[in-house]
Design a protein around this motif. Structure first.
Motif, PDB file in Angstrom:
ATOM      1  N   GLU A  47     -35.638  32.961 -29.412  1.00  0.00           N
ATOM      2  CA  GLU A  47     -35.829  33.491 -30.758  1.00  0.00           C
ATOM      3  C   GLU A  47     -35.774  35.019 -30.795  1.00  0.00           C
ATOM      4  N   VAL A  51     -33.983  38.254 -34.145  1.00  0.00           N
ATOM      5  CA  VAL A  51     -34.905  39.010 -34.990  1.00  0.00           C
ATOM      6  C   VAL A  51     -34.681  40.501 -34.741  1.00  0.00           C
ATOM      7  N   TYR A  92     -34.163  32.040 -46.191  1.00  0.00           N
ATOM      8  CA  TYR A  92     -34.708  32.711 -45.008  1.00  0.00           C
ATOM      9  C   TYR A  92     -33.594  33.340 -44.175  1.00  0.00           C
ATOM     10  N   ASN A  96     -32.995  37.184 -43.012  1.00  0.00           N
ATOM     11  CA  ASN A  96     -32.840  37.438 -41.574  1.00  0.00           C
ATOM     12  C   ASN A  96     -31.578  38.247 -41.293  1.00  0.00           C
ATOM     13  N   TYR A  97     -30.473  37.877 -41.923  1.00  0.00           N
ATOM     14  CA  TYR A  97     -29.226  38.625 -41.739  1.00  0.00           C
ATOM     15  C   TYR A  97     -29.391  40.065 -42.231  1.00  0.00           C
ATOM     16  N   ASP A  99     -32.153  41.894 -42.516  1.00  0.00           N
ATOM     17  CA  ASP A  99     -33.016  42.678 -41.638  1.00  0.00           C
ATOM     18  C   ASP A  99     -32.320  43.035 -40.331  1.00  0.00           C
ATOM     19  N   ARG A 100     -31.608  42.082 -39.764  1.00  0.00           N
ATOM     20  CA  ARG A 100     -30.903  42.352 -38.505  1.00  0.00           C
ATOM     21  C   ARG A 100     -29.796  43.388 -38.701  1.00  0.00           C
ATOM     22  N   SER A 171     -29.382  31.111 -36.681  1.00  0.00           N
ATOM     23  CA  SER A 171     -30.547  31.795 -36.132  1.00  0.00           C
ATOM     24  C   SER A 171     -31.731  30.855 -35.916  1.00  0.00           C
ATOM     25  N   THR A 173     -35.426  30.295 -36.775  1.00  0.00           N
ATOM     26  CA  THR A 173     -36.311  30.715 -37.866  1.00  0.00           C
ATOM     27  C   THR A 173     -37.638  29.967 -37.757  1.00  0.00           C
ATOM     28  N   PRO A 217     -40.638  34.227 -35.121  1.00  0.00           N
ATOM     29  CA  PRO A 217     -40.587  33.004 -35.932  1.00  0.00           C
ATOM     30  C   PRO A 217     -41.575  31.925 -35.519  1.00  0.00           C
TER      31      PRO A 217
END
Length: 331
Positions: A47, A51, A92, A96-97, A99-100, A171, A173, A217
């Protein structure tokens, strides 16, 4: 001679399976459980590759990144998810995309449109990953979007995001862990459906807060299951404590679970006392059937902005040149 239906059946001996005693069955179950634990521990190790780094959170804390702007973008993604009846995982993954990407790239500080363009591109990519039916790129820009972008601009932004994420869209999550952790907390399965459903709601309702970027996560999933257990009627709360969750799987840390759990509890209490989540008033819940009928009746991405069926006042912008330049500078 033609074959009968019976001749088509597998004729392997089944006596060994049917005659297993209870000790053998128990041993097989234990072995399966051990294998699941080992596999999930490897999943927890993996994980970290999906992130943003902890420096990303530090940038919000130091004000070099605008936490309010991120909250608004996440709120818009959640509203579109509700409007079209997308899976919770779609929302979600979109965040996530985003933020990355922001962890690796700096966006121009220009009236907020670059972040909105990024939000649309990330939501589009996530919907393509998870949804059986995806609205056109124009139709995706609903629920109070300030600008409307040309499809070609969004597509170029999608390619930029894919390059930055190295095409790793599937990803890990928190939703990946909920079923397993629910079974760990309730081995009878009596409350599993409620635990998973409520934990999913809790995760989405708290995802706007940048404080959760400090937690992985698996930790978020464990904390959400614990929070949902506290709301379960007729539940014995003797084992519903963060320190007990550490035993659910190798790799979980009680200190982290406790911190995440307390943050969730505080946010939920604040929201119950005051008002609905920020930027999420009057959400419209639609069924997947309604979504299909809505999307089928909407104009295609080639239609003009004047024929767009939603009465939102937006500016139609084409930022394809900026996306091209940014893509060229990303290497």
């Amino acid at each position: 001679m033609p074959c009968s239906d019976y001749d088509l059946l597998c004729r392997e001996a089944t006596t060994g399976i049917l005659s297993q005693d209870s000790s053998e069955c128990s041993s097989n179950i234990d072995s399966l459980s051990a294998a699941e634990d080992e596999s999930l521990a490897g999943f927890i190790e993996e994980e970290n590759n999906f992130v943003p780094g902890f420096e990303y959170l530090a940038r919000f804390q130091s004000k070099s990144l605008d936490a309010n702007a991120r909250e608004e973008s996440v709120a818009w993604i959640l509203k579109v998810q509700e409007f079209y009846g997308f899976h919770p995982l779609t929302a979600y993954l979109s965040v996530n995309y985003m933020d990355r990407f922001l962890d690796s790239q700096r966006l121009p500080q220009t009236n907020g449109w670059p972040l909105q363009l990024l939000s649309v591109a990330c939501l589009s990519l996530a919907a393509k990953m998870e949804e059986p039916l995806v609205p056109s790129l124009l139709d995706l820009q609903v629920e109070g979007a300030k600008y409307i972008f040309q499809p070609r601009s969004i597509c170029r932004m999608e390619l930029l995001v894919l390059g930055v994420l190295d095409w790793r869209l599937k990803s890990v999550t928190p939703l990946s862990f909920l079923g397993y952790f629910a079974c760990k907390l309730d081995s009878t399965g009596t409350f599993n459906e409620f635990l998973i459903s409520r934990a999913t709601d809790i995760i989405l309702s708290t995802i706007q807060d940048s404080g959760f970027l400090a937690y992985r996560p698996s930790c978020i999933a464990a904390a959400a299951i614990l929070c949902s257990a506290n709301e379960t009627p007729n539940w014995s709360l003797t084992l519903v404590k963060p320190e007990h969750a550490e035993s659910w799987c190798k790799g979980l840390r009680k200190e982290k679970i406790k911190g995440c759990y307390q943050l969730m509890q505080e946010l939920m209490i604040d929201k119950n006392r005051s008002k609905p989540p920020k930027m999420l008033p009057d959400l419209r819940v639609t069924t997947r059937t309604r979504m299909r009928s809505n999307v089928s009746s909407l104009p295609s991405s080639s239609s003009s902005s004047s024929s767009f069926p939603f009465s939102y006042k937006r500016r139609k912008l084409d930022y394809s040149l900026w996306v091209d330049d940014d893509k060229g500078n990303s290497n």
